[in-house]
Enzyme design. Structure first.
Site, PDB file in Angstrom:
ATOM      1  N   HIS A   4      -0.334  12.596   6.063  1.00  0.00           N
ATOM      2  CA  HIS A   4       0.961  12.698   6.726  1.00  0.00           C
ATOM      3  C   HIS A   4       2.076  12.172   5.832  1.00  0.00           C
ATOM      4  O   HIS A   4       3.086  12.832   5.633  1.00  0.00           O
ATOM      5  CB  HIS A   4       0.904  11.914   8.032  1.00  0.00           C
ATOM      6  CG  HIS A   4       0.279  10.562   7.874  1.00  0.00           C
ATOM      7  ND1 HIS A   4      -1.061  10.397   7.537  1.00  0.00           N
ATOM      8  CD2 HIS A   4       0.784   9.314   7.938  1.00  0.00           C
ATOM      9  CE1 HIS A   4      -1.338   9.115   7.427  1.00  0.00           C
ATOM     10  NE2 HIS A   4      -0.227   8.426   7.658  1.00  0.00           N
ATOM     11  N   HIS A  29       0.840  -1.205   0.000  1.00  0.00           N
ATOM     12  CA  HIS A  29       0.000   0.000   0.000  1.00  0.00           C
ATOM     13  C   HIS A  29       0.876   1.257   0.000  1.00  0.00           C
ATOM     14  O   HIS A  29       0.629   2.194  -0.756  1.00  0.00           O
ATOM     15  CB  HIS A  29      -0.935   0.019   1.208  1.00  0.00           C
ATOM     16  CG  HIS A  29      -1.906  -1.116   1.255  1.00  0.00           C
ATOM     17  ND1 HIS A  29      -2.967  -1.226   0.388  1.00  0.00           N
ATOM     18  CD2 HIS A  29      -1.962  -2.207   2.057  1.00  0.00           C
ATOM     19  CE1 HIS A  29      -3.644  -2.323   0.662  1.00  0.00           C
ATOM     20  NE2 HIS A  29      -3.054  -2.932   1.668  1.00  0.00           N
ATOM     21  N   ASP A  66       8.607   5.674   8.935  1.00  0.00           N
ATOM     22  CA  ASP A  66       7.866   5.069  10.029  1.00  0.00           C
ATOM     23  C   ASP A  66       6.742   6.033  10.343  1.00  0.00           C
ATOM     24  O   ASP A  66       6.936   7.256  10.320  1.00  0.00           O
ATOM     25  CB  ASP A  66       8.736   4.811  11.254  1.00  0.00           C
ATOM     26  CG  ASP A  66       8.101   3.784  12.191  1.00  0.00           C
ATOM     27  OD1 ASP A  66       7.292   2.957  11.720  1.00  0.00           O
ATOM     28  OD2 ASP A  66       8.400   3.800  13.395  1.00  0.00           O
ATOM     29  N   LYS A 104      -6.473  11.311  -0.540  1.00  0.00           N
ATOM     30  CA  LYS A 104      -5.718  11.055   0.685  1.00  0.00           C
ATOM     31  C   LYS A 104      -4.277  11.524   0.546  1.00  0.00           C
ATOM     32  O   LYS A 104      -3.742  12.187   1.439  1.00  0.00           O
ATOM     33  CB  LYS A 104      -5.761   9.557   1.027  1.00  0.00           C
ATOM     34  CG  LYS A 104      -4.980   9.216   2.276  1.00  0.00           C
ATOM     35  CD  LYS A 104      -4.918   7.719   2.525  1.00  0.00           C
ATOM     36  CE  LYS A 104      -3.911   7.408   3.606  1.00  0.00           C
ATOM     37  NZ  LYS A 104      -3.647   5.984   3.763  1.00  0.00           N
ATOM     38  N   PHE A 113      -5.646   1.654   4.477  1.00  0.00           N
ATOM     39  CA  PHE A 113      -5.168   0.579   5.338  1.00  0.00           C
ATOM     40  C   PHE A 113      -4.900   1.147   6.723  1.00  0.00           C
ATOM     41  O   PHE A 113      -5.061   2.333   6.959  1.00  0.00           O
ATOM     42  CB  PHE A 113      -3.902  -0.074   4.739  1.00  0.00           C
ATOM     43  CG  PHE A 113      -2.749   0.888   4.559  1.00  0.00           C
ATOM     44  CD1 PHE A 113      -1.732   0.951   5.490  1.00  0.00           C
ATOM     45  CD2 PHE A 113      -2.688   1.731   3.458  1.00  0.00           C
ATOM     46  CE1 PHE A 113      -0.672   1.839   5.328  1.00  0.00           C
ATOM     47  CE2 PHE A 113      -1.630   2.611   3.281  1.00  0.00           C
ATOM     48  CZ  PHE A 113      -0.616   2.664   4.225  1.00  0.00           C
ATOM     49  N   GLY A 114      -4.497   0.296   7.638  1.00  0.00           N
ATOM     50  CA  GLY A 114      -4.194   0.753   8.992  1.00  0.00           C
ATOM     51  C   GLY A 114      -5.425   1.335   9.669  1.00  0.00           C
ATOM     52  O   GLY A 114      -6.507   0.756   9.638  1.00  0.00           O
ATOM     53  N   TYR A 115      -5.246   2.501  10.255  1.00  0.00           N
ATOM     54  CA  TYR A 115      -6.315   3.167  11.007  1.00  0.00           C
ATOM     55  C   TYR A 115      -7.199   4.047  10.118  1.00  0.00           C
ATOM     56  O   TYR A 115      -8.048   4.782  10.625  1.00  0.00           O
ATOM     57  CB  TYR A 115      -5.702   4.025  12.125  1.00  0.00           C
ATOM     58  CG  TYR A 115      -4.949   3.217  13.163  1.00  0.00           C
ATOM     59  CD1 TYR A 115      -5.606   2.671  14.261  1.00  0.00           C
ATOM     60  CD2 TYR A 115      -3.580   2.995  13.037  1.00  0.00           C
ATOM     61  CE1 TYR A 115      -4.918   1.935  15.214  1.00  0.00           C
ATOM     62  CE2 TYR A 115      -2.895   2.260  13.976  1.00  0.00           C
ATOM     63  CZ  TYR A 115      -3.556   1.726  15.061  1.00  0.00           C
ATOM     64  OH  TYR A 115      -2.874   0.994  16.002  1.00  0.00           O
TER      65      TYR A 115
END
Length: 192
Positions: A177, A12, A69, A172, A149-151
Site C-alpha cells: 500500500h 521503518h 497515514d 514488500k 513492522f506493524g501488522y
C-alpha cells in the site's frame, strides 16, 4: 538535488521510502529539520491525518514535505482498526498488543478479508497533492515472519502465500500500500 522532508519519526517507513526515491530527492527526516515534537493526528480519516501532519511541518518549518497515514481495514470488523491502527490496543502503540487484539477480535469470524490503505499528502511549496495506495489481502490466524513492522506478521497479500513479514523489503515495497502510494508520489515528482 532537491530536498524533501518525510514527516515521520518511524525509521521503518523512512527506510522504505528512501529506497524507493532512489536518490531523486534528498529525503530529510523530521530530526533533520529540527522537528522533535510529536506531530498531531487528530482527524478521523487517513487523509485528514496525513494532511494535518504535512500542514504542521509546512507551517512550522517552511519545508516542502509529505506525510502519510496508513490503516488496516478489516472487513469483518467494519473497517476497524482503520485510522486507529497504530493505537488499536492502546496509546502505547505496541505492534504485538495490536496484533493480539486483532486476532482475538477476529476469532468468531470466518471472513478474514482485509486491506491496507495509505494516504499521502504532499505539500510542495505550500500546494497540496494527495496520493493513495491500497493492497487487498487476508489476516492470517498466526504470526509468521520477522521482517517489517506493524501488522506485517499476520497480513497475507492477495496472490501470495506469505505474510509481509516473510518478504524482503524490496518484495514488500513492490506490492505494498505504501509502496503504491509512494510510486504515485515519485511519478508525480519526476514529471515536474
Amino acid at each position: 538535488m532537491k530536498q524533501l522532508c518525510f514527516a515521520t519519526n518511524n525509521k521503518h517507513k523512512l527506510s522504505e521510502v528512501s529506497q524507493m526515491l532512489e536518490g531523486k530527492y534528498e529525503l530529510l527526516s523530521l530530526q533533520d529539520i529540527g522537528c522533535h515534537e510529536e506531530l498531531p493526528e487528530e482527524q478521523d480519516t487517513l487523509e485528514g491525518n496525513s494532511r494535518q501532519k504535512a500542514e504542521y511541518v509546512w507551517q512550522h518549518y517552511s519545508v516542502s514535505c509529505f506525510a502519510d497515514d496508513t490503516g488496516l481495514e478489516v472487513e469483518a470488523l467494519n473497517g476497524a482498526p482503520g485510522v486507529y491502527s497504530a493505537r488499536y490496543a492502546g496509546p502505547q502503540r505496541s505492534d504485538s498488543d495490536n496484533i493480539r487484539l486483532l486476532l482475538q477480535s477476529l476469532e468468531p469470524h470466518e471472513n478474514r478479508k482485509a486491506r491496507f490503505r495509505t494516504s499521502i499528502t504532499l505539500l510542495l511549496d505550500g500546494k497540496e497533492h494527495q496520493f493513495e495506495g491500497t493492497v487487498e489481502g487476508t489476516i492470517n490466524k498466526e504470526w509468521k515472519g520477522n521482517k517489517g513492522f506493524g501488522y506485517d506478521p499476520v497480513f497475507v497479500p492477495d496472490g501470495y502465500d506469505r505474510t509481509f513479514a516473510e518478504m524482503s523489503a524490496a518484495e514488500k515495497n513492490a506490492i505494498s500500500h505504501r509502496g503504491r502510494a509512494v510510486q504515485q508520489l515519485v511519478a508525480f515528482l519526476k514529471a515536474l
